[in-house]
Design a protein around this motif. Structure first.
Motif, PDB file in Angstrom:
ATOM      1  N   GLN A 113      35.290 -43.469 -23.458  1.00  0.00           N
ATOM      2  CA  GLN A 113      34.584 -43.626 -24.725  1.00  0.00           C
ATOM      3  C   GLN A 113      33.933 -45.002 -24.855  1.00  0.00           C
ATOM      4  OE1 GLN A 113      37.446 -42.704 -27.784  1.00  0.00           O
ATOM      5  NE2 GLN A 113      37.145 -40.503 -27.570  1.00  0.00           N
ATOM      6  N   ASP A 114      34.500 -45.999 -24.203  1.00  0.00           N
ATOM      7  CA  ASP A 114      33.964 -47.357 -24.281  1.00  0.00           C
ATOM      8  C   ASP A 114      32.959 -47.665 -23.178  1.00  0.00           C
ATOM      9  OD1 ASP A 114      35.560 -47.886 -26.507  1.00  0.00           O
ATOM     10  OD2 ASP A 114      37.237 -48.536 -25.272  1.00  0.00           O
ATOM     11  N   VAL A 115      32.669 -46.681 -22.329  1.00  0.00           N
ATOM     12  CA  VAL A 115      31.737 -46.883 -21.224  1.00  0.00           C
ATOM     13  C   VAL A 115      30.334 -46.513 -21.685  1.00  0.00           C
ATOM     14  CG1 VAL A 115      31.104 -46.087 -18.910  1.00  0.00           C
ATOM     15  CG2 VAL A 115      33.508 -46.486 -19.478  1.00  0.00           C
ATOM     16  N   ASP A 116      29.391 -47.398 -21.413  1.00  0.00           N
ATOM     17  CA  ASP A 116      27.998 -47.148 -21.782  1.00  0.00           C
ATOM     18  C   ASP A 116      27.334 -46.286 -20.716  1.00  0.00           C
ATOM     19  OD1 ASP A 116      25.559 -47.414 -23.212  1.00  0.00           O
ATOM     20  OD2 ASP A 116      24.932 -48.971 -21.790  1.00  0.00           O
ATOM     21  N   GLN A 129      27.997 -45.748 -10.752  1.00  0.00           N
ATOM     22  CA  GLN A 129      28.873 -46.090 -11.864  1.00  0.00           C
ATOM     23  C   GLN A 129      30.236 -45.420 -11.708  1.00  0.00           C
ATOM     24  OE1 GLN A 129      27.356 -45.054 -15.779  1.00  0.00           O
ATOM     25  NE2 GLN A 129      28.731 -46.504 -16.783  1.00  0.00           N
ATOM     26  N   ALA A 130      30.255 -44.177 -11.249  1.00  0.00           N
ATOM     27  CA  ALA A 130      31.518 -43.468 -11.039  1.00  0.00           C
ATOM     28  C   ALA A 130      32.357 -44.155  -9.967  1.00  0.00           C
ATOM     29  CB  ALA A 130      31.250 -42.008 -10.667  1.00  0.00           C
ATOM     30  N   ARG A 131      31.732 -44.589  -8.874  1.00  0.00           N
ATOM     31  CA  ARG A 131      32.472 -45.308  -7.815  1.00  0.00           C
ATOM     32  C   ARG A 131      33.059 -46.605  -8.357  1.00  0.00           C
ATOM     33  NH1 ARG A 131      28.118 -43.678  -4.375  1.00  0.00           N
ATOM     34  NH2 ARG A 131      27.170 -45.718  -4.680  1.00  0.00           N
ATOM     35  N   ASP A 132      32.267 -47.346  -9.137  1.00  0.00           N
ATOM     36  CA  ASP A 132      32.758 -48.603  -9.715  1.00  0.00           C
ATOM     37  C   ASP A 132      33.919 -48.356 -10.672  1.00  0.00           C
ATOM     38  OD1 ASP A 132      30.801 -49.914  -8.281  1.00  0.00           O
ATOM     39  OD2 ASP A 132      29.442 -50.168 -10.004  1.00  0.00           O
ATOM     40  N   LEU A 133      33.813 -47.308 -11.480  1.00  0.00           N
ATOM     41  CA  LEU A 133      34.883 -46.984 -12.426  1.00  0.00           C
ATOM     42  C   LEU A 133      36.149 -46.528 -11.706  1.00  0.00           C
ATOM     43  CD1 LEU A 133      32.800 -45.199 -15.199  1.00  0.00           C
ATOM     44  CD2 LEU A 133      33.860 -47.476 -15.324  1.00  0.00           C
ATOM     45  N   ALA A 134      35.994 -45.790 -10.600  1.00  0.00           N
ATOM     46  CA  ALA A 134      37.159 -45.363  -9.819  1.00  0.00           C
ATOM     47  C   ALA A 134      37.904 -46.574  -9.275  1.00  0.00           C
ATOM     48  CB  ALA A 134      36.734 -44.438  -8.683  1.00  0.00           C
ATOM     49  N   ILE A 135      37.175 -47.574  -8.820  1.00  0.00           N
ATOM     50  CA  ILE A 135      37.806 -48.806  -8.327  1.00  0.00           C
ATOM     51  C   ILE A 135      38.515 -49.524  -9.468  1.00  0.00           C
ATOM     52  CG2 ILE A 135      37.307 -51.104  -7.403  1.00  0.00           C
ATOM     53  CD1 ILE A 135      35.024 -49.708  -5.777  1.00  0.00           C
ATOM     54  N   GLU A 136      37.888 -49.578 -10.623  1.00  0.00           N
ATOM     55  CA  GLU A 136      38.499 -50.215 -11.793  1.00  0.00           C
ATOM     56  C   GLU A 136      39.794 -49.498 -12.196  1.00  0.00           C
ATOM     57  OE1 GLU A 136      37.305 -51.220 -16.430  1.00  0.00           O
ATOM     58  OE2 GLU A 136      35.695 -50.926 -14.969  1.00  0.00           O
ATOM     59  N   LEU A 137      39.770 -48.183 -12.165  1.00  0.00           N
ATOM     60  CA  LEU A 137      40.973 -47.423 -12.496  1.00  0.00           C
ATOM     61  C   LEU A 137      42.089 -47.673 -11.485  1.00  0.00           C
ATOM     62  CD1 LEU A 137      39.406 -44.059 -13.679  1.00  0.00           C
ATOM     63  CD2 LEU A 137      40.735 -45.662 -15.067  1.00  0.00           C
ATOM     64  N   GLU A 138      41.745 -47.749 -10.204  1.00  0.00           N
ATOM     65  CA  GLU A 138      42.760 -48.052  -9.197  1.00  0.00           C
ATOM     66  C   GLU A 138      43.368 -49.419  -9.432  1.00  0.00           C
ATOM     67  OE1 GLU A 138      41.761 -47.407  -5.121  1.00  0.00           O
ATOM     68  OE2 GLU A 138      41.325 -45.288  -5.451  1.00  0.00           O
ATOM     69  N   SER A 145      39.407 -38.873  -9.197  1.00  0.00           N
ATOM     70  CA  SER A 145      38.386 -38.691  -8.162  1.00  0.00           C
ATOM     71  C   SER A 145      37.025 -39.147  -8.688  1.00  0.00           C
ATOM     72  CB  SER A 145      38.319 -37.228  -7.717  1.00  0.00           C
ATOM     73  OG  SER A 145      37.699 -36.440  -8.714  1.00  0.00           O
ATOM     74  N   VAL A 146      36.229 -39.673  -7.785  1.00  0.00           N
ATOM     75  CA  VAL A 146      34.874 -40.094  -8.133  1.00  0.00           C
ATOM     76  C   VAL A 146      34.091 -38.903  -8.664  1.00  0.00           C
ATOM     77  CG1 VAL A 146      32.700 -41.014  -7.195  1.00  0.00           C
ATOM     78  CG2 VAL A 146      34.892 -42.003  -6.496  1.00  0.00           C
ATOM     79  N   LYS A 147      34.319 -37.736  -8.076  1.00  0.00           N
ATOM     80  CA  LYS A 147      33.622 -36.521  -8.524  1.00  0.00           C
ATOM     81  C   LYS A 147      33.954 -36.223  -9.986  1.00  0.00           C
ATOM     82  CE  LYS A 147      33.275 -31.575  -7.735  1.00  0.00           C
ATOM     83  NZ  LYS A 147      33.868 -30.419  -7.109  1.00  0.00           N
ATOM     84  N   ARG A 148      35.224 -36.320 -10.356  1.00  0.00           N
ATOM     85  CA  ARG A 148      35.628 -36.023 -11.741  1.00  0.00           C
ATOM     86  C   ARG A 148      35.021 -37.044 -12.709  1.00  0.00           C
ATOM     87  NH1 ARG A 148      35.452 -33.063 -15.303  1.00  0.00           N
ATOM     88  NH2 ARG A 148      36.885 -33.264 -17.002  1.00  0.00           N
ATOM     89  N   ILE A 149      35.030 -38.305 -12.329  1.00  0.00           N
ATOM     90  CA  ILE A 149      34.426 -39.337 -13.183  1.00  0.00           C
ATOM     91  C   ILE A 149      32.939 -39.070 -13.345  1.00  0.00           C
ATOM     92  CG2 ILE A 149      33.901 -41.801 -13.398  1.00  0.00           C
ATOM     93  CD1 ILE A 149      36.535 -42.341 -11.855  1.00  0.00           C
ATOM     94  N   ARG A 150      32.264 -38.732 -12.228  1.00  0.00           N
ATOM     95  CA  ARG A 150      30.829 -38.451 -12.291  1.00  0.00           C
ATOM     96  C   ARG A 150      30.541 -37.275 -13.224  1.00  0.00           C
ATOM     97  NH1 ARG A 150      29.659 -36.482  -7.493  1.00  0.00           N
ATOM     98  NH2 ARG A 150      29.166 -34.447  -8.310  1.00  0.00           N
ATOM     99  N   GLU A 151      31.358 -36.232 -13.163  1.00  0.00           N
ATOM    100  CA  GLU A 151      31.172 -35.094 -14.058  1.00  0.00           C
ATOM    101  C   GLU A 151      31.279 -35.514 -15.520  1.00  0.00           C
ATOM    102  OE1 GLU A 151      33.017 -31.711 -11.008  1.00  0.00           O
ATOM    103  OE2 GLU A 151      34.235 -32.472 -12.672  1.00  0.00           O
TER     104      GLU A 151
END
Length: 166
Positions: A113-116, A129-138, A145-151
């Protein structure tokens, strides 16, 4: 004393919810596993399914070390041992698949919700952006998964586009 590996796996429809996202596990026990229906001792194979939870046994071992080695062979390098002791006295250790615990869809939705996500973002930008967020979550100690974030990002982008049209 003998040691048994029991796999417990959620197989119902709510697998991506907070309650079941990190439910699957392998337990090393000192009590021989029994089938769900007839309560017969079983040393290899399916024990049964009850209330959307399937149980399997993966052999009998002469030592805890041998059972833990077997779990390594079942899960490869991607597993973690629970720090908390089990509530059941015959369960000596609990192992879960994955190097990090997964994040549920609900929690991911709240976190995003806080992601632009701009309405004009193209698919390549969303993949980055999904790859960067996956790294942040790790880095936070969870995995998605990057796929789930991208969706999810695509859905947020589509919502932003609809808001512009209104």
């Amino acid at each position: 004393m003998k040691f048994y590996i029991e796999e417990i796996r959620y197989c119902g429809p709510d697998g991506r919810t907070d309650k079941y996202i990190d439910f699957d596990r392998f337990e090393v026990t000192t009590e021989p596993p029994r089938t769900t229906i007839f309560k017969e001792i079983c040393l290899d194979g399916w024990l049964g399914t009850y209330d959307d939870v399937a149980r399997y046994v993966h052999g009998v071992y002469d030592s805890l070390a041998a059972a833990e080695y077997a779990i390594q062979n079942l899960l490869g390098d991607e597993y973690r041992r629970d720090d908390e002791p089990s509530e059941f006295p015959d369960v000596l250790a609990v192992y879960r698949p994955g190097r990090l615990p997964p994040m549920s869809d609900e929690t991911l939705g709240i976190w995003l919700q806080d992601v632009d996500v701009p309405a004009d973002a193209d698919n390549a930008a969303l993949r980055r952006q999904a790859r960067d967020l996956a790294i942040e979550l790790e880095d936070m100690g969870v995995t998605v998964s990057v796929k789930r974030i991208r969706e999810c990002l695509e859905s947020l982008r589509d919502d932003a586009r609809e808001e512009l049209e209104d």
